[in-house]
Design a protein around this motif. Structure first.
Motif: not given
Length: 354
Positions: A113-115, A237-242, A309-313, A316-325
């Motif tokens: 994770c990112i700690n 996760a890739v799409r959100i990270g990018q 991990i998955n919950g963090f994605v 973070e996706g919500a911050k970028a306006g991207l869903a991660a269903p």
């Protein structure tokens, strides 16, 4: 003089690296929250095992209970503190060791994770670096015994990466890189955040899947439906990270663009991604005993890192306006297994329709 080193968390990751640094003659102290583990190390040393014969050693190394950490004040201060606990324990673990740091001492996050932000909130960014165990896998199999379940990196792959938040290569990054280089392959990175997110993508694809299914890493890869669901997790996760601006590295040897396309339904990309996963499986690069850390936690009745991990994605996706269903559905399923509402089984993954 060699630095005085402490590992806060002496399990599969911290115990492995700390034990081998002690084997090489470094001044290492292990700190852990599991009393039986500490007592076993004190009584018989830390037993380290692995795939290669060189990994099978028993090391005598000082070990402290959490309640003993205050005794560090009686000796020289700590120059390098590796925090290697579960992500949800990062803040208190950093607070525990912070009073014992030398004036020029610093803390290295050796975790999933990112700690780094949580560590820096305690000691400051000027005393925080990151260490990524990119392709390492191991397990604390018994009190006083850590088993590595993947081969050494050698010249074939880089196992660890060390970097600063600001991306510059500093003397302390080189110091930690050199320490680890005597144990396994390691690189200094100018792309800590991209490396961190790339490793997060790997964990997104493997950890929760193992926890919810009860399967080992190799068993997950052999099941076609689970394998393709893992690719969907990684693609999100890739799409959100990018979207967040990270420069991503290959994820399980799959180019980020290929993984993203595979998850979006590109048949050729999906074939390429699956082929890469299956080639790694066929090459026997992971022991049959290898189980992702969250799968280990579930079996041992421990709290998982699903929110980190998955919950963090998802967050973070919500911050970028991207869903991660897919990640949201897996997070919910792991929590159900964790609460005992359903048993860990493959159908928990194959039945997800997100």
């Amino acid at each position: 003089m060699r630095p005085r080193i402490a590992f806060v968390g002496a399990g599969a990751v911290g115990g492995y690296l700390g034990g081998h640094l002690a084997r090489l003659g470094h001044d290492v102290t292990l700190i852990d929250a599991w009393p039986a583990h500490v007592e076993a190390i004190r009584a018989q040393g830390l037993k380290l095992t692995g795939i290669e014969d060189s990994q099978n050693v028993t090391v005598q190394v000082p070990a402290l209970h959490l309640s003993d950490v205050q005794s560090l004040s009686k000796g020289p201060p700590i120059d390098i503190a590796f925090v290697s606990v579960k992500s949800y324990d990062t803040t208190w673990a950093t607070q525990l060791i912070a009073p014992h740091l030398a004036p020029g001492g610093f803390v290295a996050s050796l975790q999933n994770c990112i700690n780094e932000p949580a560590i820096a909130a305690v000691v400051g960014w000027g005393r925080t670096i990151g260490v990524i165990a990119g392709t390492y896998s191991g397990e604390l199999v018994a009190p006083g015994e850590v088993m590595r379940t993947v081969p050494l990196g050698g010249t074939q792959r880089v196992v660890y990466a060390v970097g600063e938040a600001h991306g510059r290569l500093t003397a302390r990054v080189e110091q930690v890189r050199a320490l680890i280089a005597a144990i396994d392959s390691v690189a200094a990175t100018t792309n800590l955040w991209g490396e961190r997110w790339s490793k997060l993508c790997v964990n997104v694809m493997r950890n929760g899947v193992s926890a919810a299914s009860g399967l080992s890493g190799n068993e997950c890869d052999r099941d076609g439906r689970i394998r393709r669901f893992s690719i969907r997790l990684g693609a999100e996760a890739v799409r959100i990270g990018q979207a967040l601006g990270y420069a991503l590295e290959p994820i399980q040897k799959i180019a980020p663009e290929v993984l993203a396309a595979a998850g979006a339904g590109d048949a050729a990309a999906l074939d390429q991604a699956e082929g890469t996963i299956l080639a790694t499986l066929a090459a026997g690069q992971r022991s049959a005993k290898q189980r992702p850390s969250m799968g280990q936690d579930m079996m041992k009745g421990r709290q998982t890192e699903i929110d980190q991990i998955n919950g963090f994605v998802v967050a973070e996706g919500a911050k970028a306006g991207l869903a991660a269903p897919a990640n949201a559905a897996l997070t919910a399923m792991v929590k159900r297994v964790e609460r005992g509402e359903v048993a860990a089984r493959a159908e928990n993954i194959t039945g997800i329709n997100a």
